[in-house]
Design a protein around this motif. Structure first.
Motif, PDB file in Angstrom:
ATOM      1  N   ALA A  10       0.839  -1.200   0.000  1.00 10.10           N
ATOM      2  CA  ALA A  10       0.000   0.000   0.000  1.00 10.10           C
ATOM      3  C   ALA A  10       0.878   1.256   0.000  1.00 10.10           C
ATOM      4  O   ALA A  10       0.591   2.229  -0.722  1.00 10.10           O
ATOM      5  N   ALA A  11       1.958   1.240   0.787  1.00  7.80           N
ATOM      6  CA  ALA A  11       2.872   2.381   0.824  1.00  7.80           C
ATOM      7  C   ALA A  11       3.523   2.584  -0.538  1.00  7.80           C
ATOM      8  O   ALA A  11       3.685   3.725  -0.996  1.00  7.80           O
ATOM      9  N   GLU A  12       3.886   1.505  -1.188  1.00  8.75           N
ATOM     10  CA  GLU A  12       4.448   1.581  -2.541  1.00  8.75           C
ATOM     11  C   GLU A  12       3.452   2.258  -3.479  1.00  8.75           C
ATOM     12  O   GLU A  12       3.810   3.176  -4.221  1.00  8.75           O
ATOM     13  N   VAL A  56      10.278   2.600  17.650  1.00  7.84           N
ATOM     14  CA  VAL A  56      10.802   3.685  16.834  1.00  7.84           C
ATOM     15  C   VAL A  56      11.846   3.101  15.888  1.00  7.84           C
ATOM     16  O   VAL A  56      12.782   2.428  16.329  1.00  7.84           O
ATOM     17  N   VAL A  57      11.670   3.369  14.593  1.00  8.39           N
ATOM     18  CA  VAL A  57      12.562   2.843  13.569  1.00  8.39           C
ATOM     19  C   VAL A  57      13.125   4.005  12.757  1.00  8.39           C
ATOM     20  O   VAL A  57      12.360   4.811  12.225  1.00  8.39           O
ATOM     21  N   HIS A  59      22.755   8.019   6.784  1.00  7.75           N
ATOM     22  CA  HIS A  59      22.341   9.041   7.745  1.00  7.75           C
ATOM     23  C   HIS A  59      20.853   8.909   8.056  1.00  7.75           C
ATOM     24  O   HIS A  59      20.049   8.599   7.178  1.00  7.75           O
ATOM     25  N   VAL A  60      20.498   9.171   9.310  1.00  6.72           N
ATOM     26  CA  VAL A  60      19.090   9.175   9.704  1.00  6.72           C
ATOM     27  C   VAL A  60      18.442  10.430   9.135  1.00  6.72           C
ATOM     28  O   VAL A  60      18.910  11.545   9.376  1.00  6.72           O
ATOM     29  N   ILE A  61      17.367  10.245   8.358  1.00  5.07           N
ATOM     30  CA  ILE A  61      16.636  11.392   7.818  1.00  5.07           C
ATOM     31  C   ILE A  61      15.303  11.595   8.528  1.00  5.07           C
ATOM     32  O   ILE A  61      14.713  12.669   8.442  1.00  5.07           O
ATOM     33  N   ALA A  62      14.855  10.554   9.226  1.00  4.86           N
ATOM     34  CA  ALA A  62      13.579  10.617   9.958  1.00  4.86           C
ATOM     35  C   ALA A  62      13.495   9.383  10.839  1.00  4.86           C
ATOM     36  O   ALA A  62      14.321   8.472  10.738  1.00  4.86           O
ATOM     37  N   VAL A  63      12.489   9.367  11.712  1.00  2.00           N
ATOM     38  CA  VAL A  63      12.139   8.146  12.433  1.00  2.00           C
ATOM     39  C   VAL A  63      10.644   7.926  12.300  1.00  2.00           C
ATOM     40  O   VAL A  63       9.861   8.887  12.194  1.00  2.00           O
ATOM     41  N   ASP A  89       8.422  -9.047  15.084  1.00  2.00           N
ATOM     42  CA  ASP A  89       7.716  -9.015  13.800  1.00  2.00           C
ATOM     43  C   ASP A  89       7.315  -7.582  13.441  1.00  2.00           C
ATOM     44  O   ASP A  89       7.414  -7.175  12.280  1.00  2.00           O
ATOM     45  N   ASP A  90       6.853  -6.824  14.429  1.00  2.00           N
ATOM     46  CA  ASP A  90       6.503  -5.422  14.181  1.00  2.00           C
ATOM     47  C   ASP A  90       7.749  -4.635  13.769  1.00  2.00           C
ATOM     48  O   ASP A  90       7.713  -3.853  12.814  1.00  2.00           O
ATOM     49  N   ALA A  91       8.836  -4.847  14.480  1.00  2.00           N
ATOM     50  CA  ALA A  91      10.073  -4.132  14.159  1.00  2.00           C
ATOM     51  C   ALA A  91      10.530  -4.461  12.739  1.00  2.00           C
ATOM     52  O   ALA A  91      10.887  -3.557  11.974  1.00  2.00           O
ATOM     53  N   ALA A  92      10.505  -5.734  12.366  1.00  2.00           N
ATOM     54  CA  ALA A  92      10.921  -6.131  11.017  1.00  2.00           C
ATOM     55  C   ALA A  92      10.014  -5.506   9.957  1.00  2.00           C
ATOM     56  O   ALA A  92      10.493  -5.043   8.911  1.00  2.00           O
ATOM     57  N   GLY A  93       8.714  -5.472  10.222  1.00  2.00           N
ATOM     58  CA  GLY A  93       7.776  -4.886   9.265  1.00  2.00           C
ATOM     59  C   GLY A  93       7.993  -3.394   9.090  1.00  2.00           C
ATOM     60  O   GLY A  93       7.968  -2.876   7.956  1.00  2.00           O
ATOM     61  N   ILE A  94       8.220  -2.688  10.187  1.00  2.00           N
ATOM     62  CA  ILE A  94       8.432  -1.237  10.105  1.00  2.00           C
ATOM     63  C   ILE A  94       9.809  -0.937   9.522  1.00  2.00           C
ATOM     64  O   ILE A  94       9.981   0.051   8.795  1.00  2.00           O
ATOM     65  N   GLU A  95      10.790  -1.791   9.772  1.00  2.00           N
ATOM     66  CA  GLU A  95      12.100  -1.610   9.142  1.00  2.00           C
ATOM     67  C   GLU A  95      11.994  -1.751   7.621  1.00  2.00           C
ATOM     68  O   GLU A  95      12.619  -0.987   6.876  1.00  2.00           O
ATOM     69  N   ALA A  96      11.189  -2.702   7.147  1.00  2.00           N
ATOM     70  CA  ALA A  96      10.970  -2.845   5.697  1.00  2.00           C
ATOM     71  C   ALA A  96      10.291  -1.595   5.140  1.00  2.00           C
ATOM     72  O   ALA A  96      10.642  -1.119   4.051  1.00  2.00           O
ATOM     73  N   LEU A  97       9.338  -1.060   5.872  1.00  2.00           N
ATOM     74  CA  LEU A  97       8.668   0.165   5.454  1.00  2.00           C
ATOM     75  C   LEU A  97       9.656   1.325   5.406  1.00  2.00           C
ATOM     76  O   LEU A  97       9.662   2.116   4.453  1.00  2.00           O
ATOM     77  N   ALA A  98      10.504   1.451   6.422  1.00  2.00           N
ATOM     78  CA  ALA A  98      11.501   2.516   6.455  1.00  2.00           C
ATOM     79  C   ALA A  98      12.430   2.445   5.259  1.00  2.00           C
ATOM     80  O   ALA A  98      12.789   3.460   4.655  1.00  2.00           O
ATOM     81  N   GLU A  99      12.838   1.231   4.897  1.00  2.00           N
ATOM     82  CA  GLU A  99      13.706   1.048   3.723  1.00  2.00           C
ATOM     83  C   GLU A  99      12.988   1.536   2.460  1.00  2.00           C
ATOM     84  O   GLU A  99      13.581   2.245   1.643  1.00  2.00           O
ATOM     85  N   LEU A 100      11.745   1.169   2.297  1.00  2.00           N
ATOM     86  CA  LEU A 100      10.961   1.617   1.138  1.00  2.00           C
ATOM     87  C   LEU A 100      10.888   3.142   1.083  1.00  2.00           C
ATOM     88  O   LEU A 100      11.002   3.742   0.023  1.00  2.00           O
ATOM     89  N   LEU A 101      10.699   3.764   2.241  1.00  2.00           N
ATOM     90  CA  LEU A 101      10.501   5.209   2.297  1.00  2.00           C
ATOM     91  C   LEU A 101      11.796   6.019   2.224  1.00  2.00           C
ATOM     92  O   LEU A 101      11.739   7.247   2.094  1.00  2.00           O
ATOM     93  N   SER A 102      12.933   5.369   2.283  1.00  2.00           N
ATOM     94  CA  SER A 102      14.204   6.085   2.398  1.00  2.00           C
ATOM     95  C   SER A 102      14.469   7.051   1.249  1.00  2.00           C
ATOM     96  O   SER A 102      15.195   8.041   1.429  1.00  2.00           O
TER      97      SER A 102
END
Length: 160
Positions: free
Chosen positions: A22-24, A118-119, A126-130, A144-157
């Protein structure tokens, strides 16, 4: 119009895969980072149950500045290293906190929050956001939540 209908009974890995899909769809062609963060905050609210706050802090000049979110009004500026968000920004690592009241230096923006995830969102090392998720339930967040949000963070980078 977008109408994402998450199935909250799905296993977390599948639900987070759908969240990333959905984020994609929402961010693929939108160049405005603030608009993308706003839509992702809304998606987080829909896809992740038992939250009382979901959103972003942006890294600007060594501090975190409030970005788009869903929830009660929040702290506007957080120094790197302060609280759970600042710890994630300073370390560049996810912070999964089962009991925020036991976290040294926790910053209580909403007294109802009991646990937090917080991810960091990284670009070029460099950290651009959390991405910040709060829950009124203790120990709400899992690996599982951390892994899912980490995948989202990678997509949003590259999209915020």
């Amino acid at each position: 119009m977008y109408d994402f209908q998450p199935d909250l009974s799905l296993a977390p890995a599948e639900r987070y895969r759908q969240l990333c899909d959905a984020a994609e769809a929402l961010t693929a062609t939108e160049p405005d980072g603030i608009a993308n963060m706003a839509n992702i905050a809304a998606l987080l609210w829909e896809f992740v149950p038992d939250l009382n706050w979901a959103g972003f802090y942006r890294a600007i000049d060594g501090e975190l500045v409030l970005g788009p979110f869903v929830g009660r009004p929040a702290c506007i500026r957080i120094p790197f290293g302060a609280g759970v968000c600042g710890a994630a920004a300073a370390s560049g690592e996810a912070q999964l906190v089962e009991d925020v009241h036991a976290f040294p230096g926790h910053i209580a923006c909403d007294a109802a929050s009991r646990s937090e995830l917080v991810v960091p969102v990284m670009r070029d090392g460099h950290v651009i956001a959390v991405i910040d998720l709060d829950s009124p339930l203790p120990a709400r967040f899992t690996a599982d939540d951390a892994a899912g949000i980490e995948a989202l963070a990678e997509l949003l980078s590259t999209r915020i």
